[in-house]
Write a protein that holds these residues in place. Structure first.
Motif, short mmCIF file in Angstrom:
data_model
loop_
_atom_site.label_atom_id
_atom_site.label_comp_id
_atom_site.label_asym_id
_atom_site.label_seq_id
_atom_site.Cartn_x
_atom_site.Cartn_y
_atom_site.Cartn_z
N LYS A 123 -3.21 -2.89 12.64
CA LYS A 123 -2.78 -3.60 11.45
C LYS A 123 -3.76 -4.74 11.21
O LYS A 123 -3.95 -5.61 12.06
N THR A 124 -4.42 -4.70 10.07
CA THR A 124 -5.36 -5.77 9.73
C THR A 124 -4.60 -7.07 9.48
O THR A 124 -3.36 -7.07 9.35
N ASP A 152 -2.52 -6.70 6.53
CA ASP A 152 -1.32 -5.90 6.75
C ASP A 152 -0.22 -6.70 7.46
O ASP A 152 0.96 -6.36 7.37
N ASN A 153 -0.61 -7.75 8.18
CA ASN A 153 0.36 -8.59 8.88
C ASN A 153 0.88 -9.69 7.95
O ASN A 153 0.82 -10.88 8.24
N TYR A 154 1.42 -9.24 6.81
CA TYR A 154 1.79 -10.18 5.75
C TYR A 154 2.99 -11.05 6.12
O TYR A 154 3.19 -12.12 5.54
N VAL A 161 -0.92 1.82 -0.33
CA VAL A 161 -2.05 0.90 -0.39
C VAL A 161 -2.03 0.13 -1.71
O VAL A 161 -1.93 0.73 -2.79
N VAL A 184 -4.03 -3.94 1.18
CA VAL A 184 -2.86 -4.14 2.03
C VAL A 184 -2.11 -2.82 2.15
O VAL A 184 -1.88 -2.14 1.14
N ASN A 185 -1.74 -2.45 3.36
CA ASN A 185 -0.92 -1.27 3.58
C ASN A 185 0.52 -1.71 3.71
O ASN A 185 0.93 -2.28 4.73
N GLU A 186 1.28 -1.46 2.66
CA GLU A 186 2.69 -1.86 2.64
C GLU A 186 3.55 -0.60 2.63
O GLU A 186 3.59 0.13 1.66
#
Length: 413
Positions: free
Chosen positions: A49-50, A53-55, A83, A77-79
């Motif tokens: 998780k970038t 991605d760690n929102y 994407v 962002v991968n939610e």
């Protein structure tokens, strides 16, 4: 899964919409894009998780703040397996994005290297876009007006002359001067932990090399931000208020494929792997394939001796007027070779030794890329690759000792 498969199915934000993107081709018919890539995605990549991605870690920090965002097409962002571009994601989560700041190649990531990028407005959201390239590399006080916190999210490739770390430096400096916090959303370094190349001598500082580091620094951009701050490389030794949102489930020994081109002329894993070695050609009269669909995977020149491989550059995306436009270049195709470890000088040495115009081989930009005058002199003297690389050893070891203080992830170095 191969890199090309990922690349073709990535959703890429380009200012007005999200669209499906595939590897583009050019009119240089004697060059065909290979589907074969030597680097495959590690099975653990799907768990990585970038920082973006760690929102859950950064959204609370942005709530009720006026936010600036420095990003481009790589800020994805991968939610929930969907994407979305970072700017859209922040707006969706009721974050007040006041301004977008764009690096070299622009917010959409399609401009030529070195091309002037103009300020503008995102047609989808109406948010002002401020270019941080050309004469305006560092945002001024007016451009930072009303910003409480700055979010930085760019995909770096781990090399000194890739200008996104220079944009990071200037952003941190401007924010420190204006008491604005910087939040870096970290991303993996596709060139891993490898440290190699000559350490820049500060007399040759430029936008393609601002700090006393080797060409390959072996750090993520979040780690690098910590080094800029910790080593007090900003003007007058000032430091900015910095927070890095780390990558999870990641170490730099993992092979990592990017899901989108970080810039127009790095279309795949092979080009990114060869970039640290071939970028030196940008300071010579040898083409690295701009104007073909094998950018940074081939090299050649009309001045090199005739070879079994040749290519003819023609204008395309990211190269409106490529070097040797329309001229046949003799050279070498590296698109199918196995991934290389560190920097290889053999291609540079070969091109110089086989050039019919040695007196015109180098231009003034070569010194900026090398970070010294020694490398050009060593090549002209006929030193071997080993002899040249032996002169880098002490600088590399000293750098590694410094860099240890700023590492966030497991590192074999």
């Amino acid at each position: 899964m191969k890199y090309n498969s990922l690349f073709k199915n990535t959703l890429l934000f380009v200012g007005t919409s999200l669209f499906s993107v595939g590897i583009w081709s050019c009119n240089a018919n004697n060059i065909k894009q290979s589907n074969k890539l030597d680097n495959t995605i590690n099975i653990n990549q799907q768990e990585i998780k970038t920082g973006a991605d760690n929102y859950q870690q950064y959204l609370p920090l942005l709530k009720d703040k006026k936010v600036g965002v420095l990003t481009n097409q790589s800020g994805l962002v991968n939610e929930n397996n969907s994407v979305i571009h970072l700017v859209d994601f922040l707006l969706k989560n009721k974050i007040d994005v006041e301004k977008i700041y764009a690096p070299e190649h622009g917010f959409r990531g399609t401009a030529d290297a070195g091309e002037l990028i103009k300020d503008g407005k995102d047609t989808k959201t109406g948010i002002p876009i401020i270019s941080l390239y050309g004469k305006n590399k560092k945002p001024n006080k007016e451009q930072l007006k009303d910003i409480d916190v700055m979010v930085f999210d760019l995909q770096d490739v781990g090399t000194r002359f890739y200008t996104y770390i220079s944009s990071l430096h200037y952003l941190m400096e401007a924010c420190a001067e204006n008491n604005i916090e910087v939040i870096v959303l970290d991303r993996p370094n596709p060139n891993g932990a490898k440290v190699d190349g000559p350490v820049l001598e500060m007399a040759y500082k430029s936008f393609v090399g601002m700090h006393p580091i080797p060409v390959l620094h072996g750090m993520t951009i979040g780690e690098y931000a910590q080094m800029i701050n910790g080593e007090k490389w900003l003007e007058n030794g000032i430091q900015c208020k910095l927070k890095v949102i780390p990558i999870t489930n990641y170490n730099k020994s993992m092979p990592y494929s990017l899901t989108v081109k970080p810039s127009p002329n790095l279309p795949n894993d092979q080009s990114i792997n060869l970039y640290p070695s071939l970028c030196f050609f940008e300071g010579t009269n040898v083409s690295v394939g701009r104007g073909t669909n094998k950018q940074f995977q081939v090299y050649g020149s009309p001045n090199m001796r005739k070879t079994t491989f040749s290519f003819t550059p023609e204008p395309n995306e990211g190269a409106k007027d490529p070097m040797h436009n329309g001229r046949k270049c003799n050279g070498e195709d590296l698109s199918q070779i196995a991934f290389v470890e560190g920097i290889q000088l053999k291609w540079l040495l070969n091109a110089y030794q086989t050039s019919s115009k040695k007196e015109e081989f180098f231009n003034s930009f070569f010194t900026n890329l090398a970070g010294n005058k020694k490398l050009q002199s060593q090549i002209k003297q006929g030193l071997s690759e080993k002899q040249i690389k032996d002169t880098w050893i002490t600088g590399i070891e000293d750098f590694k000792n410094t860099r240890k203080k700023y590492l966030i992830y497991k590192d074999e170095n």
